[in-house]
Design an enzyme around this catalytic site. Structure first.
Site, PDB file in Angstrom:
ATOM      1  N   THR A  13       0.803  -1.233   0.000  1.00 37.85           N
ATOM      2  CA  THR A  13       0.000   0.000   0.000  1.00 37.85           C
ATOM      3  C   THR A  13       0.832   1.277   0.000  1.00 37.85           C
ATOM      4  OG1 THR A  13      -1.842  -1.087   1.080  1.00 37.85           O
ATOM      5  CG2 THR A  13      -1.733   1.278   1.365  1.00 37.85           C
ATOM      6  N   SER A  59       1.325  -7.659  -1.274  1.00 34.88           N
ATOM      7  CA  SER A  59       1.965  -8.740  -0.519  1.00 34.88           C
ATOM      8  C   SER A  59       1.125 -10.005  -0.433  1.00 34.88           C
ATOM      9  CB  SER A  59       2.369  -8.259   0.874  1.00 34.88           C
ATOM     10  OG  SER A  59       1.270  -8.212   1.742  1.00 34.88           O
TER      11      SER A  59
HETATM   12  N1  ASP Z   1      -2.956  -5.589   0.187  1.00 34.92           N
HETATM   13  C1  ASP Z   1      -1.883  -4.741   0.655  1.00 34.92           C
HETATM   14  C2  ASP Z   1      -0.606  -5.562   0.676  1.00 34.92           C
HETATM   15  O1  ASP Z   1      -0.439  -6.358   1.559  1.00 34.92           O
HETATM   16  C3  ASP Z   1      -2.196  -4.200   1.991  1.00 34.92           C
HETATM   17  C4  ASP Z   1      -1.143  -3.263   2.558  1.00 34.92           C
HETATM   18  O2  ASP Z   1      -0.087  -3.062   2.047  1.00 34.92           O
HETATM   19  O3  ASP Z   1      -1.437  -2.655   3.599  1.00 34.92           O
HETATM   20  O4  ASP Z   1       0.221  -5.421  -0.202  1.00 34.92           O
END
Ligand code: ASP
Length: 334
Positions: A13, A59
């Site tokens: 993010t 991720s």
């Molecule tokens: N879906 C994102 C990730 O894990 C969530 C984040 O980065 O907060 O890459």
């Protein structure tokens, strides 16, 4: 001389931008945001270099292959930098932190994983604070292990778990207090290092299952978790390590043991430790070959199993090592 910090930007993010399908990481976007923020130019910050990974990922797409890439990236830059920051999505941040703690042995420099819940490009982003504090910690504190920094707290990476899908206080370390909190007195609990050369251990993807016990779970369901090619099962049981006692159900554990499947017992509770001697509903599990995972998190257990199965050691040795404290991942000695 100013310290030099290497930032491995894997995605997540912190560097994401809104698209018509939701947030996605975009090459060069994070660097652009950092250039726009004056705090990143402050003299008190160390020098830093950002290495952007190709491709940048959410991720959720992390695999053991990615853990290996990060570990070797650290190894290849180990002599040139004073510390390392891994910018990572929060969803699997605790898994990567745990995995790196096992892969990297004898760390003499800080490795801090961080990211944010709100992208850096947005007004209320927590990314600026998390990254600036991580840079300051990496440059000024001698914390020679893999840690996770989030919302003012520095945690031992392999004790963490993501506890909030939206809030900024997204992580917790249920069985070990933070190593320190910004604004509070330092409480560093050092890991004993043998001061040998950095070792980057092998890691490869392993067939591991995770079962959560629930009222009414049948032996038929349980049986499916032990099918080929499964090598190990993490059993999330009740309380101090208890499970239903019906014979057919328990027999599945016996059968699994015959197939040399390792079963590690963890508690479903947020904190605390497994002690299978507490109740007869736990003791029978140990009689059927289930081993205690003590106060390990799911993330640490899963990555530890990946790590141990990737070494050339016997099943007997793996079972012993699970209960051994290798990198500060276990407190309890029951
Ligand atoms: N879906 C994102 C990730 O894990 C969530 C984040 O980065 O907060 O890459």
């Amino acid at each position: 001389m100013k310290k030099k910090i290497y930032i491995a930007y894997t995605g997540g993010t912190i560097g994401m931008k809104k698209s018509k399908n939701g947030y996605i990481p975009i090459s060069g976007f994070l660097q652009k945001q950092i250039k726009k923020i004056s705090e990143f130019k402050k003299k008190y910050l160390p020098k830093f270099k950002i290495k952007e990974y190709q491709p940048l990922i959410d991720s959720s797409n992390m695999t053991p292959k990615n853990w290996k890439i990060i570990a070797y990236d650290i190894k290849n830059n180990y002599q040139k930098y004073d510390g390392f920051i891994i910018l990572h999505g929060t969803d699997t941040m605790s898994y990567t932190a745990s995995a790196l703690s096992f892969i990297l042995e004898n760390l003499e420099k800080p490795v801090i994983i961080t990211g944010s819940q709100i992208p850096l490009c947005e007004k209320k982003s927590d990314g600026k604070k998390n990254l600036i504090n991580s840079l300051l910690i990496a440059a000024n504190y001698s914390i020679k292990e893999v840690t996770l920094f989030f919302n003012n707290k520095l945690y031992r990476g392999n004790r963490t778990t993501k506890i909030n899908a939206n809030g900024l206080d997204a992580f917790s370390s249920p069985n070990l207090p933070p190593l320190f909190e910004i604004g509070k007195k330092k409480r560093i609990e050092k890991i004993k290092n043998k001061k040998k050369k950095l070792i980057v251990h092998k890691i490869s993807n392993q067939p591991i299952n995770i079962i959560t016990i629930y009222p009414g779970i049948s032996e038929k369901i349980l049986k499916n978790y032990f099918l080929k090619p499964v090598k190990a099962v993490i059993l999330c049981s009740y309380g101090t390590g208890n499970a239903p006692q019906n014979k057919k159900f328990l027999n599945q554990f016996k059968k699994a043991r015959k197939k040399k499947i390792i079963i590690v017992n963890l508690t479903q509770c947020i904190s605390g430790t497994v002690n299978m001697n507490n109740y007869s509903t736990g003791k029978t599990l140990s009689k059927f070959g289930v081993i205690s995972g003590l106060d390990l998190t799911i993330e640490a257990t899963l990555t530890k199993l990946h790590f141990l199965f990737s070494q050339k050691i016997s099943i007997k040795k793996i079972k012993m090592k699970i209960k051994e404290n290798l990198r500060g991942e276990i407190t309890s000695k029951l």
